[in-house]
Design a protein around this motif. Structure first.
Motif, PDB file in Angstrom:
ATOM      1  N   UNK A   1       0.881  -1.174   0.000  1.00  0.00           N
ATOM      2  CA  UNK A   1       0.000   0.000   0.000  1.00  0.00           C
ATOM      3  C   UNK A   1       0.914   1.218   0.000  1.00  0.00           C
ATOM      4  N   UNK A   2       0.752   2.078  -0.993  1.00  0.00           N
ATOM      5  CA  UNK A   2       1.630   3.240  -1.129  1.00  0.00           C
ATOM      6  C   UNK A   2       0.816   4.508  -1.318  1.00  0.00           C
ATOM      7  N   UNK A   3       1.112   5.493  -0.482  1.00  0.00           N
ATOM      8  CA  UNK A   3       0.507   6.817  -0.597  1.00  0.00           C
ATOM      9  C   UNK A   3       1.587   7.868  -0.516  1.00  0.00           C
ATOM     10  N   UNK A   4       1.305   9.042  -1.069  1.00  0.00           N
ATOM     11  CA  UNK A   4       2.183  10.189  -0.926  1.00  0.00           C
ATOM     12  C   UNK A   4       1.650  11.093   0.173  1.00  0.00           C
ATOM     13  N   UNK A   5       2.577  11.629   0.971  1.00  0.00           N
ATOM     14  CA  UNK A   5       2.220  12.498   2.084  1.00  0.00           C
ATOM     15  C   UNK A   5       2.993  13.809   1.990  1.00  0.00           C
ATOM     16  N   UNK A   6       2.301  14.893   2.295  1.00  0.00           N
ATOM     17  CA  UNK A   6       2.921  16.192   2.471  1.00  0.00           C
ATOM     18  C   UNK A   6       3.233  16.386   3.949  1.00  0.00           C
ATOM     19  N   UNK A   7       4.482  16.707   4.247  1.00  0.00           N
ATOM     20  CA  UNK A   7       4.886  17.076   5.598  1.00  0.00           C
ATOM     21  C   UNK A   7       5.222  18.564   5.598  1.00  0.00           C
ATOM     22  N   UNK A   8       4.467  19.326   6.373  1.00  0.00           N
ATOM     23  CA  UNK A   8       4.737  20.759   6.529  1.00  0.00           C
ATOM     24  C   UNK A   8       4.678  21.059   8.024  1.00  0.00           C
ATOM     25  N   UNK A   9       5.823  20.944   8.670  1.00  0.00           N
ATOM     26  CA  UNK A   9       5.863  21.075  10.126  1.00  0.00           C
ATOM     27  C   UNK A   9       5.467  22.469  10.578  1.00  0.00           C
ATOM     28  N   UNK A  10       5.899  23.491   9.853  1.00  0.00           N
ATOM     29  CA  UNK A  10       5.592  24.863  10.254  1.00  0.00           C
ATOM     30  C   UNK A  10       4.101  25.126  10.253  1.00  0.00           C
ATOM     31  N   UNK A  11       3.383  24.488   9.334  1.00  0.00           N
ATOM     32  CA  UNK A  11       1.932  24.645   9.255  1.00  0.00           C
ATOM     33  C   UNK A  11       1.197  23.601  10.084  1.00  0.00           C
ATOM     34  N   UNK A  12       1.938  22.687  10.732  1.00  0.00           N
ATOM     35  CA  UNK A  12       1.311  21.641  11.531  1.00  0.00           C
ATOM     36  C   UNK A  12       0.532  20.641  10.706  1.00  0.00           C
ATOM     37  N   UNK A  13       1.046  20.317   9.500  1.00  0.00           N
ATOM     38  CA  UNK A  13       0.286  19.472   8.571  1.00  0.00           C
ATOM     39  C   UNK A  13       1.041  18.201   8.205  1.00  0.00           C
ATOM     40  N   UNK A  14       0.332  17.090   8.274  1.00  0.00           N
ATOM     41  CA  UNK A  14       0.722  15.855   7.612  1.00  0.00           C
ATOM     42  C   UNK A  14      -0.493  15.459   6.798  1.00  0.00           C
ATOM     43  N   UNK A  15      -0.398  15.585   5.495  1.00  0.00           N
ATOM     44  CA  UNK A  15      -1.576  15.460   4.633  1.00  0.00           C
ATOM     45  C   UNK A  15      -1.350  14.393   3.570  1.00  0.00           C
ATOM     46  N   UNK A  16      -2.297  13.477   3.457  1.00  0.00           N
ATOM     47  CA  UNK A  16      -2.212  12.464   2.409  1.00  0.00           C
ATOM     48  C   UNK A  16      -2.671  13.073   1.092  1.00  0.00           C
ATOM     49  N   UNK A  17      -1.833  12.959   0.061  1.00  0.00           N
ATOM     50  CA  UNK A  17      -2.156  13.515  -1.247  1.00  0.00           C
ATOM     51  C   UNK A  17      -2.817  12.489  -2.160  1.00  0.00           C
ATOM     52  N   UNK A  18      -2.582  11.218  -1.893  1.00  0.00           N
ATOM     53  CA  UNK A  18      -3.213  10.143  -2.663  1.00  0.00           C
ATOM     54  C   UNK A  18      -4.573   9.853  -2.031  1.00  0.00           C
ATOM     55  N   UNK A  19      -5.641  10.135  -2.749  1.00  0.00           N
ATOM     56  CA  UNK A  19      -6.967  10.081  -2.141  1.00  0.00           C
ATOM     57  C   UNK A  19      -7.742   8.794  -2.424  1.00  0.00           C
ATOM     58  N   UNK A  20      -7.234   7.926  -3.281  1.00  0.00           N
ATOM     59  CA  UNK A  20      -7.924   6.663  -3.550  1.00  0.00           C
ATOM     60  C   UNK A  20      -8.006   5.863  -2.252  1.00  0.00           C
ATOM     61  N   UNK A  21      -9.172   5.262  -1.941  1.00  0.00           N
ATOM     62  CA  UNK A  21      -9.337   4.569  -0.650  1.00  0.00           C
ATOM     63  C   UNK A  21      -8.308   3.476  -0.438  1.00  0.00           C
ATOM     64  N   UNK A  22      -7.981   3.239   0.833  1.00  0.00           N
ATOM     65  CA  UNK A  22      -7.048   2.174   1.204  1.00  0.00           C
ATOM     66  C   UNK A  22      -7.775   1.009   1.874  1.00  0.00           C
ATOM     67  N   UNK A  23      -9.077   1.098   1.982  1.00  0.00           N
ATOM     68  CA  UNK A  23      -9.840  -0.017   2.554  1.00  0.00           C
ATOM     69  C   UNK A  23      -9.788  -1.223   1.610  1.00  0.00           C
ATOM     70  N   UNK A  24     -10.160  -2.370   2.144  1.00  0.00           N
ATOM     71  CA  UNK A  24     -10.229  -3.578   1.317  1.00  0.00           C
ATOM     72  C   UNK A  24     -11.217  -3.337   0.172  1.00  0.00           C
ATOM     73  N   UNK A  25     -10.763  -3.590  -1.045  1.00  0.00           N
ATOM     74  CA  UNK A  25     -11.593  -3.336  -2.224  1.00  0.00           C
ATOM     75  C   UNK A  25     -11.679  -4.613  -3.045  1.00  0.00           C
ATOM     76  N   UNK A  26     -12.882  -5.153  -3.147  1.00  0.00           N
ATOM     77  CA  UNK A  26     -13.113  -6.390  -3.899  1.00  0.00           C
ATOM     78  C   UNK A  26     -13.726  -6.032  -5.246  1.00  0.00           C
ATOM     79  N   UNK A  27     -13.124  -6.557  -6.319  1.00  0.00           N
ATOM     80  CA  UNK A  27     -13.577  -6.252  -7.676  1.00  0.00           C
ATOM     81  C   UNK A  27     -13.861  -7.571  -8.405  1.00  0.00           C
ATOM     82  N   UNK A  28     -14.479  -7.421  -9.586  1.00  0.00           N
ATOM     83  CA  UNK A  28     -14.666  -8.567 -10.460  1.00  0.00           C
ATOM     84  C   UNK A  28     -15.776  -9.511 -10.073  1.00  0.00           C
ATOM     85  N   UNK A  29     -16.784  -8.964  -9.384  1.00  0.00           N
ATOM     86  CA  UNK A  29     -17.895  -9.849  -9.020  1.00  0.00           C
ATOM     87  C   UNK A  29     -19.225  -9.180  -9.330  1.00  0.00           C
TER      88      UNK A  29
END
Length: 408
Positions: A380-408
């Motif tokens: 599982x790979x996501x990109x994160x923005x770290x901006x300590x001065x702004x107090x932010x750790x923000x995920x930039x990859x928005x596709x869900x990371x929950x279990x995703x079942x396809x093909x049925x």
């Protein structure tokens, strides 16, 4: 961890960038280049150099605005390469690129060197008043180095590593915008592909379709060749897609990214074709927990205004969680890497990373995995923005990371 109730759709994610967005980003780069050159020149005295020879395509674009397309540096000769003097910027070109260089590198002097850089080297270095030239040693061949030395014996070549790579780790807001836009292109592409992922389709077919969706969905290029790996092939962290049909009950791993305004995204999702086995689901849950543990630690330090962790610290947290579980071996690669004009850049999140705190603001991947040879693989790979001065750790990859079942 339950499966998502509704599959994501392209409309769930940010739309493609507009021409106005791209023009604004170009203006921002143009405005940033003088400061980038100043920071580079401020290093000269400490290293005893009076010029810098830049050859990496990312550095050429970063300093001058001259753009080589994906893979074009392999056929461009010396076109685009830069000589940075104390007060001059020279862009090298041959007849194929002189017009482009004049348009894109408007603050530089363009020199047509043809196909014989060593033959012009003494003259070029003399034109900027240099006698000691710092060279991107990791990207200049030994053969060229020897030819340049022979062409101007009185000019000393000094190996330099990491100067611009370090400068590029700290991201301006308009650079982050482009990485986020590239993430959204990739998010939409995978969401659009979901209905086509089913038993019987091949890895190669899905890869080709995914690349088409990226290229037609707002990207000017792929960040790198996309990968689709199913079942036992998912145990190859950087495998190549094949022509065997995907089977019901298998995992299917996608690793892919887009390029927008020169900046890249990188994302991995492991999906389930049909109902997941208990083992595969347990592996997925453990990988998801490992990623969350590293990100949670990073968020806690930012919120508590504590010293930022190093890339080695975060890798140890994710790796340690998998190892302490004891059921399966942890990933052998690093936990993550910086990203921007290149897919892999500083900072490094790995066992080989330094103990220095992470830079800020910066963007990097967090991508733990478990790979069981001959059986299955999950990352599982996501990109994160770290901006300590702004107090932010923000995920930039928005596709869900929950279990995703396809093909049925």
């Amino acid at each position: 961890m339950s499966a998502v109730a509704r599959h994501p759709e392209a409309a769930d994610f940010a739309p493609p960038p507009t021409p106005a967005d791209r023009a604004r980003w170009d203006d921002a780069d143009r405005a940033a280049r003088p400061a980038r050159l100043t920071r580079l020149r401020e290093r000269f005295d400490g290293a005893g150099v009076d010029a810098y020879f830049a050859v990496r395509p990312e550095h050429i674009r970063y300093l001058s605005g001259f753009i080589l397309g994906a893979g074009e540096d392999r056929v461009a000769g010396h076109s685009g390469q830069l000589l940075v003097g104390t007060d001059q910027l020279v862009v090298l070109a041959d007849s194929r690129y002189t017009i482009q260089a004049g348009r894109e590198a408007r603050e530089a002097r363009v020199e047509d060197v043809g196909y014989d850089l060593p033959g012009r080297w003494r003259e070029l270095v003399a034109s900027i008043g240099a006698t000691k030239v710092g060279v991107e040693a990791g990207f200049v061949s030994h053969a060229l180095w020897r030819k340049l030395e022979a062409a101007a014996p009185d000019v000393e070549l000094i190996p330099i590593e990491g100067w611009l790579e370090a400068d590029r780790t700290v991201k301006h807001s308009t650079e982050v915008e482009r990485i986020a836009a590239a993430c959204a292109v990739a998010d939409r592409a995978l969401a659009t592909l979901l209905p086509k992922i089913r038993p019987g389709v091949t890895e190669s077919t899905l890869t080709l379709e995914l690349e088409w969706l990226i290229r037609t969905g707002g990207a000017e290029a792929l960040a790198f060749d996309a990968t689709c790996l199913a079942g036992p092939q998912a145990a190859l962290p950087h495998g190549s897609p094949g022509d065997l049909p995907i089977l019901d009950g298998a995992v299917v791993l996608f690793d892919f990214g887009a390029q927008v305004g020169g900046y890249r995204s990188d994302m991995t999702r492991t999906l389930f074709v049909g109902e997941p086995t208990e083992r595969d689901l347990a592996v997925y849950q453990l990988v998801r927990r490992a990623q969350a543990a590293a990100v949670d630690q990073l968020s806690a330090t930012v919120e508590g205004e504590l010293e930022l962790p190093s890339g080695r610290d975060l890798d140890s947290i994710a790796r340690g969680l998998i190892e302490s579980d004891g059921r399966w071996p942890a990933y052998g690669h690093g936990l993550g890497h910086g990203i921007g004009l290149a897919t892999h850049e500083l900072p490094s999140l790995s066992r080989q990373a330094t103990d220095a705190p992470l830079p800020s603001p910066t963007v990097f991947s967090v991508e733990p995995g478990i790979y069981l040879e001959g059986e299955t693989g999950v990352r599982i790979e996501d990109l994160f923005l770290l901006d300590a001065a702004a107090g932010r750790v923000e995920r930039l990859t928005m596709f869900p990371r929950d279990v995703l079942v396809v093909g049925r």
